[in-house]
Scaffold this active site. Structure first.
Site, PDB file in Angstrom:
ATOM      1  N   HIS A  66     116.188  71.272  11.149  1.00 43.79           N
ATOM      2  CA  HIS A  66     115.199  70.875  11.713  1.00 43.79           C
ATOM      3  C   HIS A  66     113.787  70.797  10.660  1.00 43.79           C
ATOM      4  O   HIS A  66     113.871  71.934   9.957  1.00 43.79           O
ATOM      5  CB  HIS A  66     114.684  71.270  12.924  1.00 43.79           C
ATOM      6  CG  HIS A  66     113.629  70.806  13.572  1.00 43.79           C
ATOM      7  ND1 HIS A  66     112.243  71.159  13.382  1.00 43.79           N
ATOM      8  CD2 HIS A  66     113.396  69.498  14.698  1.00 43.79           C
ATOM      9  CE1 HIS A  66     111.327  70.690  14.255  1.00 43.79           C
ATOM     10  NE2 HIS A  66     112.013  69.632  14.887  1.00 43.79           N
ATOM     11  N   ILE A  74     110.884  72.153  10.807  1.00 43.89           N
ATOM     12  CA  ILE A  74     110.238  73.586  10.774  1.00 43.89           C
ATOM     13  C   ILE A  74     111.089  74.444  10.241  1.00 43.89           C
ATOM     14  O   ILE A  74     110.605  75.530   9.727  1.00 43.89           O
ATOM     15  CB  ILE A  74     109.914  73.882  12.318  1.00 43.89           C
ATOM     16  CG1 ILE A  74     109.139  74.894  12.400  1.00 43.89           C
ATOM     17  CG2 ILE A  74     111.157  74.192  13.100  1.00 43.89           C
ATOM     18  CD1 ILE A  74     108.904  75.390  13.791  1.00 43.89           C
ATOM     19  N   LYS A  75     112.439  74.541   9.886  1.00 40.37           N
ATOM     20  CA  LYS A  75     113.196  75.278   9.559  1.00 40.37           C
ATOM     21  C   LYS A  75     113.133  75.700   8.094  1.00 40.37           C
ATOM     22  O   LYS A  75     112.474  74.950   7.372  1.00 40.37           O
ATOM     23  CB  LYS A  75     114.641  74.808   9.955  1.00 40.37           C
ATOM     24  CG  LYS A  75     114.795  74.997  11.371  1.00 40.37           C
ATOM     25  CD  LYS A  75     114.866  76.299  12.296  1.00 40.37           C
ATOM     26  CE  LYS A  75     114.292  76.123  13.832  1.00 40.37           C
ATOM     27  NZ  LYS A  75     115.201  75.162  14.718  1.00 40.37           N
ATOM     28  N   ASN A  76     113.882  76.941   7.528  1.00 40.85           N
ATOM     29  CA  ASN A  76     113.266  77.185   6.389  1.00 40.85           C
ATOM     30  C   ASN A  76     113.748  76.048   4.972  1.00 40.85           C
ATOM     31  O   ASN A  76     113.022  75.866   4.021  1.00 40.85           O
ATOM     32  CB  ASN A  76     114.276  78.380   5.759  1.00 40.85           C
ATOM     33  CG  ASN A  76     113.242  79.778   6.408  1.00 40.85           C
ATOM     34  OD1 ASN A  76     112.143  79.510   7.048  1.00 40.85           O
ATOM     35  ND2 ASN A  76     113.650  80.655   5.991  1.00 40.85           N
TER      36      ASN A  76
END
Ligand SMILES: *Cc1c(COP(=O)(O)O)cnc(C)c1O
Length: 393
Positions: A180, A182-184
């Site tokens: 997603h 937002i993930k790293n």
């Protein structure tokens, strides 16, 4: 005060990444194909897992994996309520029951003892969360799951690049990563399951795409042979190449991304060390590399002179974005109404659920951005304290 709004998160996308997506769009093949195969191979290589399966989201993979494991009515799934509610939702949707465990107050990780105590003869799967990119204490959890005969499925949504005792998350057992935005690292939307279980890998691959059997020949063809047969009714959750290529491009930068996040977290922690009432999370004591996915603090209302809602509002007025990761699952409306037996039973989870706040942390933040976050927090609290001491409260 800064003039531009600083979000708590922004994906790290280069012009080369954008060009690579353009190349896929121009290639004439934009859905599942060589880029998805490349992503699966790259995640397998990075983690050391023998099988990696990409899908449209981490949530989709949770659904497919629980189905593939045969979880259904009458079964229990043990995991923290302090997680993104997508996991408990999938457990409910397949007809099983969530058995929530409390977490450590300062790491937000579920302990082996809490998990062991929650297992019953009905438990099929245990799903601990590597919260914010810090690993749970995997060795004892793995041992107890083996001893009690339950499947260990790691929620590694935050943990691509995390290590536990020098081993990469995903290299043992089964883990689900999220891509997603937002993930790293991100594929726009997406997720990857890594596993040592060849049967599980095969079933999830099949369930991901209509239940069609996918063999090596099909993959070599970058498509599926028109004669492929449905082995069991499946879903439509295959990742598209136009998504996969983004994560393929980002994965080689993962270490640099984590290093930058780590530096930002350390700088903000140091800058706020002398601020009363803003309580950072503690890193777990076992050897690990933290992926620094989220910079979470707890807002102590008494020391701050304001509650979390007001704190977030004050930061927003100063053009600093914040988030909440997460409201505990059992406190969401549906769970309060339909699973009321959990209300009040998870004290550390509930204490944190009312106080946690995510501050900005993403690789493209500048030194000025970091300074602005520290300055805005201090400024917001100084205002409240002046009012308290002046008796205007
Ligand atoms: C993001 C996230 C998920 C789900 O991932 P998606 O790819 O967004 O479906 C699951 N668990 C946790 C803890 C997450 O943060």
């Amino acid at each position: 005060m800064r003039s531009a709004f600083l979000p708590f998160c922004r994906p790290s996308i280069t012009e080369d990444d954008i060009a690579a997506v353009g190349d896929v769009l121009r290639s004439g093949w934009i859905t599942t194909g060589p880029q998805v195969a490349a992503l699966e191979a790259a995640v397998a290589a990075r983690t050391g897992a023998p099988h990696a399966i990409a899908a449209t989201s981490g949530t989709a993979l949770m659904h497919l994996t629980l189905m593939a494991l045969g979880v259904g009515p009458g079964d229990e799934v043990v995991g923290p309520s302090m997680t993104w509610v997508s996991t408990p939702n999938m457990v409910e949707l397949i007809g099983a029951r969530n058995v929530f465990v409390d977490v450590d107050r300062d790491t937000l990780l579920a302990s082996p003892e809490a998990i062991d105590a929650a297992i019953t003869p009905r438990t099929k799967v245990v799903i601990p969360v590597h919260y914010a990119g810090a690993p749970v204490d995997l060795d004892p959890i793995r041992a107890l799951c083996a001893r009690r005969g339950v499947f260990l499925l790691e929620d590694a949504a935050h943990a691509i690049g995390t290590t536990y005792r020098r081993r990469e998350i995903g290299c043992d057992g089964s883990a689900i990563f999220s891509l997603h935005p937002i993930k790293n690292i991100t594929s726009g939307e997406g997720g990857v399951l890594t596993t040592h279980d060849a049967d599980l890998a095969r079933t999830v691959r099949r369930l991901r795409f209509h239940g069609l059997e996918v063999d090596a020949h099909d993959r070599a063809q970058q498509g599926r042979s028109p004669q492929a047969q449905v082995q069991q009714p499946g879903f439509k959750q295959n990742m598209a190449d136009m998504n996969a290529v983004l994560a393929v491009r980002q994965l080689p930068r993962l270490d640099a991304i984590i290093d930058r996040r780590d530096a930002i977290v350390r700088a903000i922690h140091a800058g706020l060390a002398d601020v009363d009432g803003i309580l950072p999370l503690r890193d777990p004591p076992w050897p690990h590399r933290h992926a620094r996915h989220l910079l979470v603090v707890r807002v102590d209302e008494r020391a701050c002179g304001m509650d979390r809602a007001r704190f977030m509002e004050e930061l927003k007025r100063r053009n600093i974005g914040t988030g909440i990761h997460f409201l505990a699952s059992h406190t969401h409306a549906w769970y309060r109404q339909n699973r009321p037996e959990w209300t009040g039973t998870l004290p550390e989870t509930e204490w944190n659920s009312a106080r946690i706040c995510t501050l900005p942390c993403f690789p493209d933040m500048t030194e000025d951005d970091v300074r602005d976050v520290i300055g805005a927090v201090k400024d917001a609290l100084a205002g409240a304290r002046a009012m308290v001491s002046g008796g205007i409260r």
